[in-house]
Structure formats: structure tokens, C-alpha cells
Scaffold this motif. Sequence first.
Motif, short mmCIF file in Angstrom:
data_model
loop_
_atom_site.label_atom_id
_atom_site.label_comp_id
_atom_site.label_asym_id
_atom_site.label_seq_id
_atom_site.Cartn_x
_atom_site.Cartn_y
_atom_site.Cartn_z
N LEU C 8 0.86 -1.19 0.00
CA LEU C 8 0.00 0.00 0.00
C LEU C 8 0.89 1.24 0.00
O LEU C 8 1.66 1.46 0.94
CB LEU C 8 -0.90 -0.02 1.25
N LEU C 9 0.81 2.03 -1.08
CA LEU C 9 1.62 3.24 -1.20
C LEU C 9 0.73 4.47 -0.97
O LEU C 9 -0.37 4.54 -1.53
CB LEU C 9 2.27 3.33 -2.58
N ILE C 39 -0.24 -4.21 -5.81
CA ILE C 39 0.38 -2.96 -5.36
C ILE C 39 -0.69 -1.90 -5.56
O ILE C 39 -1.21 -1.73 -6.67
CB ILE C 39 1.66 -2.64 -6.16
N PHE C 40 -1.06 -1.22 -4.48
CA PHE C 40 -2.20 -0.31 -4.52
C PHE C 40 -1.76 1.10 -4.19
O PHE C 40 -1.10 1.34 -3.17
CB PHE C 40 -3.26 -0.79 -3.52
N LEU C 41 -2.12 2.04 -5.06
CA LEU C 41 -1.76 3.44 -4.84
C LEU C 41 -2.95 4.19 -4.25
O LEU C 41 -4.04 4.18 -4.83
CB LEU C 41 -1.34 4.11 -6.16
N TYR C 42 -2.72 4.83 -3.12
CA TYR C 42 -3.78 5.57 -2.43
C TYR C 42 -3.23 6.94 -2.04
O TYR C 42 -2.02 7.17 -2.12
CB TYR C 42 -4.23 4.76 -1.20
N GLU C 43 -4.12 7.82 -1.61
CA GLU C 43 -3.71 9.16 -1.21
C GLU C 43 -2.82 9.78 -2.30
O GLU C 43 -3.10 9.64 -3.48
CB GLU C 43 -3.05 9.13 0.17
N ASP C 44 -1.72 10.46 -1.89
CA ASP C 44 -0.91 11.17 -2.88
C ASP C 44 -0.15 10.23 -3.83
O ASP C 44 0.40 10.69 -4.84
CB ASP C 44 0.09 12.09 -2.18
N ALA C 45 -0.11 8.95 -3.53
CA ALA C 45 0.59 8.03 -4.43
C ALA C 45 -0.09 7.96 -5.80
O ALA C 45 0.55 7.59 -6.79
CB ALA C 45 0.67 6.63 -3.81
N GLN C 73 6.19 -8.62 -14.37
CA GLN C 73 5.92 -9.69 -13.41
C GLN C 73 4.42 -10.01 -13.32
O GLN C 73 4.03 -10.86 -12.53
CB GLN C 73 6.43 -9.29 -12.02
N GLN C 74 3.61 -9.30 -14.10
CA GLN C 74 2.16 -9.51 -14.09
C GLN C 74 1.57 -9.38 -12.69
O GLN C 74 0.87 -10.25 -12.20
CB GLN C 74 1.82 -10.86 -14.70
N ILE C 75 1.89 -8.26 -12.07
CA ILE C 75 1.35 -7.96 -10.75
C ILE C 75 0.33 -6.83 -10.89
O ILE C 75 0.64 -5.81 -11.52
CB ILE C 75 2.47 -7.54 -9.79
N PRO C 76 -0.87 -7.00 -10.37
CA PRO C 76 -1.86 -5.93 -10.48
C PRO C 76 -1.37 -4.64 -9.80
O PRO C 76 -1.04 -4.65 -8.62
CB PRO C 76 -3.09 -6.49 -9.74
N LEU C 77 -1.30 -3.58 -10.60
CA LEU C 77 -0.88 -2.27 -10.09
C LEU C 77 -2.12 -1.37 -10.13
O LEU C 77 -2.51 -0.88 -11.18
CB LEU C 77 0.24 -1.71 -10.97
N LEU C 78 -2.74 -1.20 -8.99
CA LEU C 78 -4.05 -0.56 -8.91
C LEU C 78 -3.94 0.82 -8.29
O LEU C 78 -3.03 1.08 -7.51
CB LEU C 78 -4.99 -1.42 -8.06
N TYR C 79 -4.89 1.70 -8.65
CA TYR C 79 -4.95 2.97 -7.94
C TYR C 79 -6.39 3.30 -7.59
O TYR C 79 -7.32 2.87 -8.27
CB TYR C 79 -4.31 4.10 -8.74
N PRO C 96 -0.61 1.67 -17.70
CA PRO C 96 -0.27 0.45 -16.95
C PRO C 96 -0.90 0.45 -15.55
O PRO C 96 -0.92 -0.58 -14.88
CB PRO C 96 1.26 0.52 -16.85
N PHE C 97 -1.40 1.61 -15.12
CA PHE C 97 -2.06 1.69 -13.81
C PHE C 97 -3.55 1.40 -13.99
O PHE C 97 -4.19 1.96 -14.87
CB PHE C 97 -1.89 3.09 -13.21
#
Lengths: 121, 113, 117
Positions: C8-9, C39-45, C73-79, C96-97
Motif C-alpha cells: 500500500l503506497l 500494489i495499490f496506490l492511495y492518497e498522494d501516491a 511480473q504480471q502484478i496488479p498495479l491498482l490505484y 499500466p495503472f
Amino acid sequence: MQAILLIQTASPFNQAKAREALDLALALAAVEHQVSMLFQDDAVYQLLPPADNPTDAPAPLKAFQKSFGLFALYDMGPCLVCQQSLNSRGLAELVLPEGFRLADSAQIRTAMQQADQLIRC
Amino acid sequence: MTQAFITVGEQSLPLDKHGYLQQLSDWTPEVALAFARLEQLSLTDAHWEVIYFVREFYQQFNTSPAIRLLVKAMAEKLGPDKGNSKYLFLLFPEGPAKQATRLAGLPKPAKCL
Amino acid sequence: MITRFSLLLQQSPFAGQSFASALQFARAVLANGYQLEQIFLYEDAVLAVQPGIDLPADEPDLAAQLASFCQQQQIPLLYCVTAAEKRGIYAAEHSPFLAAGLAEFAMRLTGTKVVQF
């Protein structure tokens, strides 16, 4: 389902941070995680009674604290409030909203140990 | 569906970017009827019950309920017959939280919940 | 059982070291035989999603590095799409996001260990 302790640290004047911490807590609870909360550091200012009308408030803020009423609907809790953080801000006498309770450092430690995950916002 | 104003009687009320009422205080039941015409819904008592429910929800919690929350809160207050998404989708086929909050003059609920 | 991680970023990719740390951590996770669930982007990420990021050639674009790592690596990169909208951020087409919600983060979190950056 996991037991998650969400640690809130942001002042209500930091609207983005405080509000997004609340949204995260509600989202976790909505998918059936057991969410408890700890209000620590400047987050204890979130527990001050908000002005009903945002235009009467010292700063034009949204009274998102009203959404704390949703905690009961989602069976969230306990909502702990760090005693030390209150004391150091001169808020030792603050009357906590319903459903919130004081926690000293030993109680905070226990809550952290009991959780599967800690998320700090 | 995007328009800047909605006409209610003699008045033009401003809308936000998403086509929701800009000023919460502009709402009257006629506003709900005007939105319903736009969305080609004919409002029954069951619709009005949901509209007033989300308005009350907003007044109590200061937030527009997204779908999960709406279902949960309706179940709590009005029982499982009404607090389920099938019932709500029959009333508001475009998405109960999205449509009911629009008709009720509330802000659009968060997309991500 | 192999441990799976949720990262969580929450910080801007420019205003902190979180993207650099997360990228190193993610590489170490895979190198040691563990798995990444999301890998999840939240707030300012969510600022990383901005298609207009323009950095001088000699400054590393950590958002782009994280994106290409996740693609390889085929990893879900979510925001969080709501956090992005509040900041006026829209992803480019074929970004890609991946636009997602907090509810998706919360569901994927089950059975993983959360590490915050």
C-alpha cells in the motif's frame, strides 16, 4: 476476513488525509473485515465536536466526523483514543463521542497484538 | 445526459460535473420528479421511500451512500425485503445508489466503495 | 504456505522515498520466492498515474519503473480512482495503472500481509 487495526494520525484540518483514512476504514469494513481503530497523535482533534454549519467553523471544512456514526452500522470497533495524545494536547478532559474509549499504552499494545494487520494513515 | 442546469417549474437549477444538483439546499420533491423525467423513471411510493431514506442518511452521516452502504443501511432500518440489491435495482435500474442520490439532490457517491 | 503481500503506497512518488522503497521491497519479495497479490496506490501516491510526468533523462522516473516492473511480473498495479479524481488526475489510455476502488484493495487483502510505504 481479517482483524485490522487502522491507526489514524491526521488532524481534521488535514482533510485529505483524515478523510481518506475514514474511507479506507469503511471500505475494509464493507467487505467484512473486522476493523478497529486507534486515534493517535493529531487525529485526536477529529474527536472535537465539529461545527454543524461549515460556514460557522473557523476553517471551511466538511464535517466528515458525522460519518463516524457509520461505525455502529458496520459493527466496527473498538474505537480507541490514545490517552497520551490527548494529555499532551491539553485535551485530557475531552468528552469522547459515543462508542469511543480511552486507551493507555498497555491497552494500545494489546490491541496491536490482537490485530492481524496494522494500517497507519 | 450531461447538462449544466435542470429546469424545475420556472427555475433553472445548476448541476455539477456529474449532473448532480450543485446546491443541496435547492432540492424539493419537484427536483426529484424532474430528474426522474430525464431518467425515464416513473416514481412510485417505493421510489420515494428510497429517496427520502438516502436524504435522511445524508443528514445523519454527511455522506452519500454508495451501494454496499445503502443496502446495509436499508436492511438495518427497513428489513431484508427492502435492504437487498435486487429490490433496489428493480426500482433504479441504472444503479440504485447513483440514481437515488441524484434524485434526492445529494452529491454523487464515491465510485470506489 | 507461501506468503503473499499487498503493498500500500500513500506518498507522492516525488515527495518521499516510498516508491523507491516499495520497488526494492517488491523485487526482494519475488527474489525470495514469495508472492505479490497487489500494489495499490492511495492518497498522494495516485500522482504517479499522471500521464504528463516529464523528468530530465538523468532523474529516475520511479512511477514508470514501478509500472514496468509490474507489467513484466504480471502484478496488479491498482490505484484508487476516487483519490485520483479528487486530485484531478486521469490515467492515459492503455495506462499500466489500473483504476480500482478501495473495495477491491480490501477484497484482495484477504490472506495477504499488508506492507505500507
